[in-house]
Design a protein around this motif. Structure first.
Motif, short mmCIF file in Angstrom:
data_model
loop_
_atom_site.label_atom_id
_atom_site.label_comp_id
_atom_site.label_asym_id
_atom_site.label_seq_id
_atom_site.Cartn_x
_atom_site.Cartn_y
_atom_site.Cartn_z
N ARG A 103 -67.11 5.47 -28.50
CA ARG A 103 -66.22 6.42 -29.14
C ARG A 103 -66.51 6.46 -30.63
O ARG A 103 -67.37 5.75 -31.14
CB ARG A 103 -64.78 5.98 -28.90
CG ARG A 103 -64.41 5.99 -27.45
CD ARG A 103 -63.02 5.52 -27.29
NE ARG A 103 -62.75 5.39 -25.86
CZ ARG A 103 -61.55 5.31 -25.36
NH1 ARG A 103 -60.51 5.33 -26.12
NH2 ARG A 103 -61.39 5.20 -24.07
N GLY A 104 -65.74 7.23 -31.36
CA GLY A 104 -65.92 7.33 -32.80
C GLY A 104 -65.61 6.04 -33.54
O GLY A 104 -66.03 5.84 -34.66
N ASP A 105 -64.87 5.12 -32.91
CA ASP A 105 -64.55 3.85 -33.56
C ASP A 105 -65.59 2.78 -33.22
O ASP A 105 -65.30 1.60 -33.24
CB ASP A 105 -63.15 3.38 -33.18
CG ASP A 105 -62.99 3.20 -31.67
OD1 ASP A 105 -63.99 3.36 -30.95
OD2 ASP A 105 -61.88 2.91 -31.23
N GLU A 106 -66.81 3.22 -32.89
CA GLU A 106 -67.93 2.34 -32.59
C GLU A 106 -67.71 1.49 -31.34
O GLU A 106 -68.24 0.41 -31.22
CB GLU A 106 -68.24 1.43 -33.80
CG GLU A 106 -68.70 2.19 -35.03
CD GLU A 106 -69.98 2.96 -34.79
OE1 GLU A 106 -70.87 2.45 -34.12
OE2 GLU A 106 -70.07 4.08 -35.28
N GLY A 107 -66.89 1.97 -30.43
CA GLY A 107 -66.75 1.31 -29.16
C GLY A 107 -65.94 0.03 -29.21
O GLY A 107 -66.11 -0.82 -28.36
N ARG A 108 -65.06 -0.11 -30.15
CA ARG A 108 -64.26 -1.33 -30.24
C ARG A 108 -63.11 -1.28 -29.25
O ARG A 108 -62.52 -0.23 -29.03
CB ARG A 108 -63.72 -1.49 -31.66
CG ARG A 108 -64.84 -1.68 -32.68
CD ARG A 108 -64.28 -2.32 -33.91
NE ARG A 108 -65.24 -2.40 -34.98
CZ ARG A 108 -65.97 -3.48 -35.22
NH1 ARG A 108 -65.84 -4.54 -34.47
NH2 ARG A 108 -66.80 -3.50 -36.21
N SER A 109 -62.78 -2.43 -28.69
CA SER A 109 -61.68 -2.52 -27.73
C SER A 109 -60.35 -2.52 -28.48
O SER A 109 -60.31 -2.63 -29.71
CB SER A 109 -61.81 -3.80 -26.91
OG SER A 109 -61.59 -4.93 -27.74
N ALA A 110 -59.27 -2.44 -27.73
CA ALA A 110 -57.94 -2.45 -28.33
C ALA A 110 -57.68 -3.79 -29.03
O ALA A 110 -57.06 -3.83 -30.11
CB ALA A 110 -56.88 -2.18 -27.27
N ASP A 111 -58.15 -4.88 -28.45
CA ASP A 111 -57.98 -6.19 -29.08
C ASP A 111 -58.73 -6.26 -30.42
O ASP A 111 -58.23 -6.80 -31.40
CB ASP A 111 -58.49 -7.30 -28.17
CG ASP A 111 -57.62 -7.48 -26.94
OD1 ASP A 111 -56.43 -7.12 -27.02
OD2 ASP A 111 -58.12 -7.99 -25.93
N GLU A 112 -59.94 -5.71 -30.44
CA GLU A 112 -60.70 -5.70 -31.68
C GLU A 112 -60.02 -4.84 -32.74
O GLU A 112 -60.00 -5.21 -33.92
CB GLU A 112 -62.11 -5.17 -31.43
CG GLU A 112 -62.98 -6.09 -30.61
CD GLU A 112 -64.31 -5.46 -30.29
OE1 GLU A 112 -65.14 -5.35 -31.22
OE2 GLU A 112 -64.50 -5.05 -29.13
N MET A 113 -59.45 -3.71 -32.32
CA MET A 113 -58.76 -2.85 -33.29
C MET A 113 -57.54 -3.55 -33.87
O MET A 113 -57.27 -3.46 -35.07
CB MET A 113 -58.35 -1.53 -32.62
CG MET A 113 -59.54 -0.69 -32.17
SD MET A 113 -60.64 -0.23 -33.50
CE MET A 113 -59.64 0.97 -34.31
N ARG A 114 -56.79 -4.29 -33.03
CA ARG A 114 -55.65 -5.06 -33.55
C ARG A 114 -56.12 -6.16 -34.48
O ARG A 114 -55.47 -6.44 -35.51
CB ARG A 114 -54.85 -5.65 -32.38
CG ARG A 114 -53.98 -4.63 -31.68
CD ARG A 114 -53.01 -5.28 -30.72
NE ARG A 114 -53.70 -5.91 -29.59
CZ ARG A 114 -53.99 -5.27 -28.46
NH1 ARG A 114 -53.66 -4.01 -28.29
NH2 ARG A 114 -54.61 -5.91 -27.48
#
Length: 177
Positions: A103-114
């Motif tokens: 995705r546009g967020d470089e494929g980061r998971s929800a845990d990584e985003m948190r």
């Protein structure tokens, strides 16, 4: 008439007529005029028609070369059709286990985003940025620096956990190539 009760076929291919059938095999020839190659590639004769041309691979490539999926549509209709098809094909474009696309967020998971939110970093930051943010947070909130501050200890623990999540994600990415 004598009825045979035993079979001579013991399961060994060399004892029976392996591949020696003389039955005819139906082969469809390429529908392109003058071509004698087998037609193995189906192509529609017209839109929404069940009838198909059968081409060899060379003529199928020639048939599809000038094909325009959005022919006859205005720019707005073409954009809307593309948007709808991308929406329904989301499972293919973001398949994490195959790493087909991100995705546009470089494929980061929800845990990584948190975890990135703990450090107030952007989703497209590098791991070096994460490391710098973790060191700065640790210098401010380490229990040795702030010995009697439970809020600082809680923030330090959150930063430690977030750094570990991001470190493991970075290792997984480096292993996959």
């Amino acid at each position: 008439m004598v009825r045979q009760t035993r079979s001579d076929n013991w399961g060994f291919p060399s004892w029976r007529g392996y591949g020696k059938s003389r039955e005819t095999v139906k082969v469809r020839i390429c529908d392109r005029h003058g071509c004698t190659a087998p037609g193995i590639c189906p192509a529609p004769k017209s839109p929404n028609s069940p009838e198909r041309w059968m081409f060899c691979q060379d003529h199928a490539a020639e048939y599809n070369r000038g094909w325009d999926y959005f022919e006859g549509l205005s720019a707005e209709e073409a954009a809307e059709r593309e948007r709808q098809e991308r929406a329904t094909a989301a499972g293919y474009t973001t398949s994490k286990h195959q790493q087909w696309a991100v995705r546009g967020d470089e494929g980061r998971s929800a845990d990584e985003m948190r975890a990135l939110d703990v450090f107030d970093l952007a989703p497209d930051c590098s791991f070096e940025d994460v490391r710098k943010a973790w060191r700065a947070l640790a210098k401010e909130t380490h229990p040795d620096v702030c010995p009697n501050d439970p809020a600082a200890a809680k923030r330090f623990h959150a930063g430690q956990t977030a750094f570990e999540v991001l470190r493991q994600a970075e290792e997984r990415r480096s292993w996959k190539g």
